[in-house]
Design a protein around this motif. Structure first.
Motif, PDB file in Angstrom:
ATOM      1  N   ALA A 266       9.828  14.387   0.759  1.00 27.51           N
ATOM      2  CA  ALA A 266       9.617  14.952   2.260  1.00 27.51           C
ATOM      3  C   ALA A 266       8.335  14.194   2.818  1.00 27.51           C
ATOM      4  CB  ALA A 266       9.229  16.382   2.108  1.00 27.51           C
ATOM      5  N   VAL A 267       7.161  14.097   1.760  1.00 33.07           N
ATOM      6  CA  VAL A 267       6.105  13.665   2.004  1.00 33.07           C
ATOM      7  C   VAL A 267       6.467  12.219   2.823  1.00 33.07           C
ATOM      8  CG1 VAL A 267       3.715  12.449   1.511  1.00 33.07           C
ATOM      9  CG2 VAL A 267       4.481  14.880   0.926  1.00 33.07           C
ATOM     10  N   ASP A 268       7.315  11.425   2.108  1.00 41.60           N
ATOM     11  CA  ASP A 268       7.755   9.878   2.359  1.00 41.60           C
ATOM     12  C   ASP A 268       8.371  10.067   3.866  1.00 41.60           C
ATOM     13  OD1 ASP A 268       6.958   8.991   0.096  1.00 41.60           O
ATOM     14  OD2 ASP A 268       8.996   8.904  -0.680  1.00 41.60           O
ATOM     15  N   ALA A 269       9.170  11.004   4.150  1.00 39.17           N
ATOM     16  CA  ALA A 269       9.835  11.429   5.516  1.00 39.17           C
ATOM     17  C   ALA A 269       8.637  11.457   6.698  1.00 39.17           C
ATOM     18  CB  ALA A 269      10.876  12.319   5.393  1.00 39.17           C
ATOM     19  N   LEU A 270       7.833  12.541   6.247  1.00 34.78           N
ATOM     20  CA  LEU A 270       6.756  12.690   6.942  1.00 34.78           C
ATOM     21  C   LEU A 270       5.822  11.181   7.568  1.00 34.78           C
ATOM     22  CD1 LEU A 270       5.450  15.981   5.954  1.00 34.78           C
ATOM     23  CD2 LEU A 270       6.979  15.463   8.134  1.00 34.78           C
ATOM     24  N   CYS A 271       5.833  10.693   6.341  1.00 34.44           N
ATOM     25  CA  CYS A 271       5.041   9.361   6.590  1.00 34.44           C
ATOM     26  C   CYS A 271       5.962   8.132   7.405  1.00 34.44           C
ATOM     27  CB  CYS A 271       4.858   8.539   5.224  1.00 34.44           C
ATOM     28  SG  CYS A 271       3.668   7.092   5.501  1.00 34.44           S
ATOM     29  N   TYR A 272       7.128   8.250   7.346  1.00 31.83           N
ATOM     30  CA  TYR A 272       8.087   7.492   8.123  1.00 31.83           C
ATOM     31  C   TYR A 272       8.120   7.982   9.563  1.00 31.83           C
ATOM     32  CZ  TYR A 272      12.430   5.373   9.622  1.00 31.83           C
ATOM     33  OH  TYR A 272      13.537   4.553  10.100  1.00 31.83           O
ATOM     34  N   VAL A 273       7.945   8.841   9.816  1.00 34.72           N
ATOM     35  CA  VAL A 273       8.201   9.475  11.030  1.00 34.72           C
ATOM     36  C   VAL A 273       6.857   9.345  11.842  1.00 34.72           C
ATOM     37  CG1 VAL A 273       8.445  11.519  12.501  1.00 34.72           C
ATOM     38  CG2 VAL A 273      10.182  11.228  10.711  1.00 34.72           C
TER      39      VAL A 273
ATOM     40  N   GLU B 152       0.697  -1.157  -0.023  1.00 30.97           N
ATOM     41  CA  GLU B 152       0.192  -0.091  -0.047  1.00 30.97           C
ATOM     42  C   GLU B 152       0.922   1.189   0.138  1.00 30.97           C
ATOM     43  OE1 GLU B 152      -3.722  -1.753   2.538  1.00 30.97           O
ATOM     44  OE2 GLU B 152      -2.432  -0.533   3.554  1.00 30.97           O
ATOM     45  N   ALA B 153       0.167   2.387  -0.426  1.00 30.32           N
ATOM     46  CA  ALA B 153       1.074   3.580  -0.573  1.00 30.32           C
ATOM     47  C   ALA B 153       1.778   4.123   0.582  1.00 30.32           C
ATOM     48  CB  ALA B 153       0.102   4.671  -1.019  1.00 30.32           C
ATOM     49  N   PRO B 154       1.253   4.091   1.978  1.00 25.94           N
ATOM     50  CA  PRO B 154       2.231   4.323   3.083  1.00 25.94           C
ATOM     51  C   PRO B 154       3.141   3.497   3.205  1.00 25.94           C
ATOM     52  CG  PRO B 154      -0.254   4.336   3.758  1.00 25.94           C
ATOM     53  CD  PRO B 154      -0.172   3.733   2.112  1.00 25.94           C
ATOM     54  N   VAL B 155       3.086   2.416   2.957  1.00 24.68           N
ATOM     55  CA  VAL B 155       4.263   1.425   3.278  1.00 24.68           C
ATOM     56  C   VAL B 155       5.373   1.730   2.136  1.00 24.68           C
ATOM     57  CG1 VAL B 155       4.714  -1.044   3.054  1.00 24.68           C
ATOM     58  CG2 VAL B 155       2.537  -0.458   3.887  1.00 24.68           C
ATOM     59  N   LYS B 156       4.757   1.811   1.066  1.00 23.68           N
ATOM     60  CA  LYS B 156       5.926   2.366   0.212  1.00 23.68           C
ATOM     61  C   LYS B 156       6.692   3.523   0.227  1.00 23.68           C
ATOM     62  CE  LYS B 156       3.912   0.538  -3.934  1.00 23.68           C
ATOM     63  NZ  LYS B 156       3.082   0.601  -5.224  1.00 23.68           N
ATOM     64  N   ALA B 157       5.847   4.542   0.673  1.00 31.48           N
ATOM     65  CA  ALA B 157       6.255   5.761   1.311  1.00 31.48           C
ATOM     66  C   ALA B 157       7.425   5.608   2.412  1.00 31.48           C
ATOM     67  CB  ALA B 157       5.268   6.729   1.725  1.00 31.48           C
ATOM     68  N   TYR B 158       7.071   4.695   3.369  1.00 36.35           N
ATOM     69  CA  TYR B 158       8.015   4.331   4.549  1.00 36.35           C
ATOM     70  C   TYR B 158       9.352   3.884   4.054  1.00 36.35           C
ATOM     71  CZ  TYR B 158       9.741   2.416   8.828  1.00 36.35           C
ATOM     72  OH  TYR B 158      10.356   2.012   9.859  1.00 36.35           O
TER      73      TYR B 158
END
Length: 288
Positions: A250-257, A130-136
């Protein structure tokens, strides 16, 4: 001589793929592969034993369903047959098809005497996530400071001197996190070789469950590396800098955090934050 220990609980779906990667004819001679089947009720043992003509392999049948008990049992077996000094020693998850040439490269690095612990690089497989997992995982893969840890690849190795850093694997601590905590950055190395493929959790819920396990406090694991990514100023700064080159990063980083913080908060709010007994397997099933 060297050894590879593979703990396996009901891994019939993946153990053949993992052993096939080791049995491609390129693994250096003499490496002893020990598959520590623990509490298995499927065909894991049968599949592993079918590789006896292609690998120097021992398949153990251990009754306790526990990864840490399987690791300890495999090492006890090596000691019982006089191979307690067979190093370097590789610890490999049953679902990680590590290229044999990468195993060879890790063994060579550890035999050089310059490093105490090592592993190959990794390559996240996020195509079905899923998208949030990919971003992380996209954010993580762009942060060298985070990728330098031993844990997270499903494989790590130590030389004899490195193995003396601990006795048995503690029941309540994830083994790779625990081992990583015992070495400084200048004692461990990620080898420049063919990466190992790592299938990530496919759903956000599965990733969140994994992160809760990762960030669960343990008396045996020092607070360092990615385990403190949400609260460590240095790690957080590295993550944000590495992912600041574009709005998408940057969005990926925010998702990770965000996921990391949520997992740590959830641990503090639940009884799970007190630790885990280690008498059961905890793993992501969506990536299998």
């Amino acid at each position: 001589m060297a050894s590879i220990i593979i703990p396996a609980h009901n891994e019939a779906m993946v153990i053949g793929r993992t052993l096939e990667a080791l049995a491609d004819g390129q693994l250096r001679p003499g490496v002893h592969v020990v598959v520590a089947c623990n509490g298995c009720t499927d065909d894991t043992m049968t599949i592993a034993e079918s590789f006896s003509h292609r690998l120097r392999i021992t398949v153990l049948d251990l009754p306790v369903r526990s990864k840490q008990a399987a690791l300890n049992g495999a090492e006890a077996h090596l000691a019982s047959i006089g191979e307690e000094d067979d190093f370097p020693r590789v610890f490999l998850d049953a679902d990680i098809a590590a290229p044999s040439v990468s195993i060879n490269a890790v063994l060579e690095v550890l035999e050089s005497g310059e490093w105490l612990a090592s592993r190959p690089p990794l390559e996240y497989r996020t195509g079905l996530a899923e998208a949030p997992v990919k971003a992380y995982y996209d954010a993580r893969s762009r942060t060298p400071e985070v990728l330098g840890a031993l844990w997270g690849a499903g494989i790590y190795a130590v030389c004899a001197e490195g193995r003396r850093r601990w006795q048995d694997f503690p029941a309540e601590a994830p083994d790779d996190l625990y081992v990583d905590s015992l070495f400084t950055d200048d004692e461990k190395r990620v080898v420049d070789c063919l990466p190992v493929p790592v299938e990530v959790p496919r759903t956000t819920a599965a990733l969140f469950k994994t992160l809760k396990r990762v960030y669960r406090p343990s008396a045996h694991v020092q607070e360092q590396g990615e385990q403190t990514a949400a609260s460590s100023g240095n790690t957080l700064k590295a993550l944000l800098v590495a992912n600041s080159r574009s709005p998408r990063h940057a969005v990926d980083a925010l998702c990770y955090v965000g996921l990391a913080v949520a997992a740590r908060v959830a641990n503090k709010a639940s009884r799970g934050g007190k630790g885990h007994s280690g008498d059961d397997w905890e793993r992501d099933e969506t990536s299998r």
